[in-house]
Write a protein that holds these residues in place. Structure first.
Motif, short mmCIF file in Angstrom:
data_model
loop_
_atom_site.label_atom_id
_atom_site.label_comp_id
_atom_site.label_asym_id
_atom_site.label_seq_id
_atom_site.Cartn_x
_atom_site.Cartn_y
_atom_site.Cartn_z
N ARG A 164 -6.14 17.60 -2.72
CA ARG A 164 -6.62 16.25 -2.93
C ARG A 164 -7.63 16.21 -4.08
O ARG A 164 -8.45 17.12 -4.24
N VAL A 165 -7.55 15.16 -4.86
CA VAL A 165 -8.48 14.96 -5.97
C VAL A 165 -9.58 14.01 -5.51
O VAL A 165 -9.29 12.92 -4.99
N HIS A 176 -2.67 6.17 -1.11
CA HIS A 176 -2.73 7.30 -2.05
C HIS A 176 -3.47 8.46 -1.36
O HIS A 176 -4.61 8.78 -1.71
N HIS A 206 -3.45 11.52 -1.62
CA HIS A 206 -3.84 12.67 -2.44
C HIS A 206 -5.11 12.42 -3.24
O HIS A 206 -5.58 13.32 -3.94
N ILE A 207 -5.66 11.19 -3.14
CA ILE A 207 -6.89 10.86 -3.87
C ILE A 207 -7.97 10.42 -2.88
O ILE A 207 -7.72 9.59 -2.01
N ARG A 250 -9.06 14.39 -12.45
CA ARG A 250 -9.95 13.30 -12.04
C ARG A 250 -9.73 12.06 -12.88
O ARG A 250 -9.78 10.93 -12.38
N ALA A 310 -6.61 10.33 -11.60
CA ALA A 310 -6.88 9.68 -10.31
C ALA A 310 -7.72 8.42 -10.51
O ALA A 310 -7.50 7.40 -9.85
N THR A 342 -5.56 5.65 -11.79
CA THR A 342 -4.74 5.12 -10.69
C THR A 342 -5.54 4.15 -9.83
O THR A 342 -5.06 3.06 -9.49
#
Length: 439
Positions: free
Chosen positions: A45-46, A73, A75-76, A331, A334, A337
């Motif tokens: 995960r970012v 999201h 993963h963020i 980063r 992300a 996004t």
């Protein structure tokens, strides 16, 4: 304004609109290093850090949006850090950039963006926004202009507002004065303020912030623009309102001479709004952030567009921004996004309704949630419609000094210390000194 929590940052509109310390901070931004962490955890995960500047209602709204973003999201991860209110954000971000440890996203006042954007660590969001899910041309022109520096989009719009006049219907009725209508003039405004004023009962026709800050200044810009002036001259070496500014200040001087204007001596305009909320002021020039307090005070009110000299509709908007910073590829991606998601109509309207902004785009304005909010709040549609003719202050690193010079001019006229012509000469001299400094 004493908004409590109606602007998203939970602060007075003085801090929403203050000219800030952009020019003073610029030198510290020139030699900024890169932040160390790539933000990618062992689970893949970012994590991006957001310095939001919000309190109470604004923070609650943002937490809800972040939770929704995380579900969509996974993963963020968005870390709502920063620990500083928006009116102290510039200083904190400037120090962070100088030290090389800065956030991925920060709430930056629009008047500060030009100075902050001089840092090479500020992400260019041109492609992100112009090719994002929300068509760039559907954003209101003030929102687009407020984040554009030298033709590039150096931030994403965060807050949008406009100015109009809120009238106390009871005081108008008691004075036998008809409510103003769209197309009225500043001469009409002066006559109306004079007719509403009653020294025996302590009633003022209107009010004006009197400390010389951005809250003092930004009410004058629509008058200047309507008279054909500009904030900065085309050659960039002087002000573009030397003539128009005198005329606008003559209107201010006339209000002061009639003793129909309450001059608020304290930052933030809290006292001016308290006078209006107590039923002792007939008209106040303000934005949509003030409506909840006015409704809570049980003032029977009407919202009308700003007056003008020409009869043409014109107002000002003071947008604020989400400014993104480069902390490496993962980063940065992300952050782009999240910014793109936050500006989509569904999220934008949730923020608008819960935290107090106007819709950033026409797409957002068409959302059913906004239509319901507008239908349930008298006069809110006047502020939204005003966005069609709203302008913004120039995104220029010298704007803070120009604003300070004009603020001093307005106060000197309000207090009868200078004539409009004298005040404008001093303003022009101080502004030119700031504008000729290489940047």
């Amino acid at each position: 304004m004493a908004p409590g929590q109606h602007p998203p940052a939970g602060r007075t509109r003085r801090t929403v609109l203050r000219a800030g310390m952009g020019a003073a901070a610029a030198a510290a931004l020139a030699a900024c290093g890169a932040s160390g962490s790539d933000g990618v955890g062992q689970d893949g995960r970012v994590t991006i850090e957001m310095w939001h500047g919000q309190t109470d209602t604004g923070l609650k709204a943002l937490k809800g949006l972040v939770a929704a973003f995380t579900r969509a999201h996974p993963h963020i991860r968005v870390d709502l850090g920063g620990g500083v209110l928006a009116d102290a954000m510039l200083q904190k971000v400037t120090a962070a950039l100088a030290s090389g440890t800065y956030p991925d996203l920060a709430y930056i006042f629009g008047s500060d963006l030009a100075g902050v954007a001089r840092s090479p660590q500020v992400l260019d969001l041109t492609d992100t926004l112009r090719h994002g899910p929300t068509p760039w041309q559907s954003y209101w022109e003030p929102a687009r202009a407020a984040v554009t520096v030298n033709g590039r989009l150096r931030a994403s719009p965060a807050l949008l507002d406009s100015l109009a006049v809120v009238c106390n219907r009871k005081l108008f009725s008691a004075a036998g004065v008809p409510l103003p209508e769209a197309g009225w003039t500043w001469d009409d405004f002066r006559r109306t303020a004079r007719s509403l004023t009653d020294a025996r009962t302590g009633v003022f026709g209107t009010g004006w912030p009197g400390v010389g800050d951005e809250d003092t200044v930004w009410r004058l810009w629509p008058m200047v623009w309507d008279l054909g002036g500009e904030v900065i001259a085309p050659d960039g070496r002087g002000i573009g309102f030397a003539k128009a500014g005198v005329r606008a200040l003559e209107t201010v001087a006339a209000l002061a001479g009639d003793k129909s204007v309450y001059v608020d001596p304290k930052p933030g305009s809290e006292q001016m709004y308290q006078v209006f909320a107590s039923g002792r002021m007939g008209m106040v020039v303000t934005g949509p952030w003030q409506l909840p307090d006015i409704r809570q005070a049980r003032i029977d009110y009407e919202v009308v567009p700003l007056p003008s000299y020409s009869g043409r509709p014109l107002t000002i908007s003071g947008p604020d921004t989400w400014t993104a910073f480069d902390n490496g590829g993962a980063r940065a991606r992300a952050t782009r996004t999240f910014v793109s998601w936050l500006a989509q109509p569904g999220q934008d309207v949730r923020w608008d309704v819960e935290a107090g902004s106007l819709p950033l785009s026409r797409r957002s304005e068409e959302e059913s949630a906004w239509r319901a909010k507008e239908a349930g709040t008298r006069g809110l549609d006047v502020f939204t419609k005003a966005l069609q003719t709203a302008r913004v202050r120039p995104v220029h690193p010298a704007y803070p000094e120009v604003s300070t010079a004009l603020g001093q001019a307005v106060v000197s006229v309000l207090l009868g210390r200078s004539s409009p012509a004298e005040a404008m000469r001093a303003c022009a001299a101080d502004s030119r000194a700031a504008l000729v400094i290489p940047r």
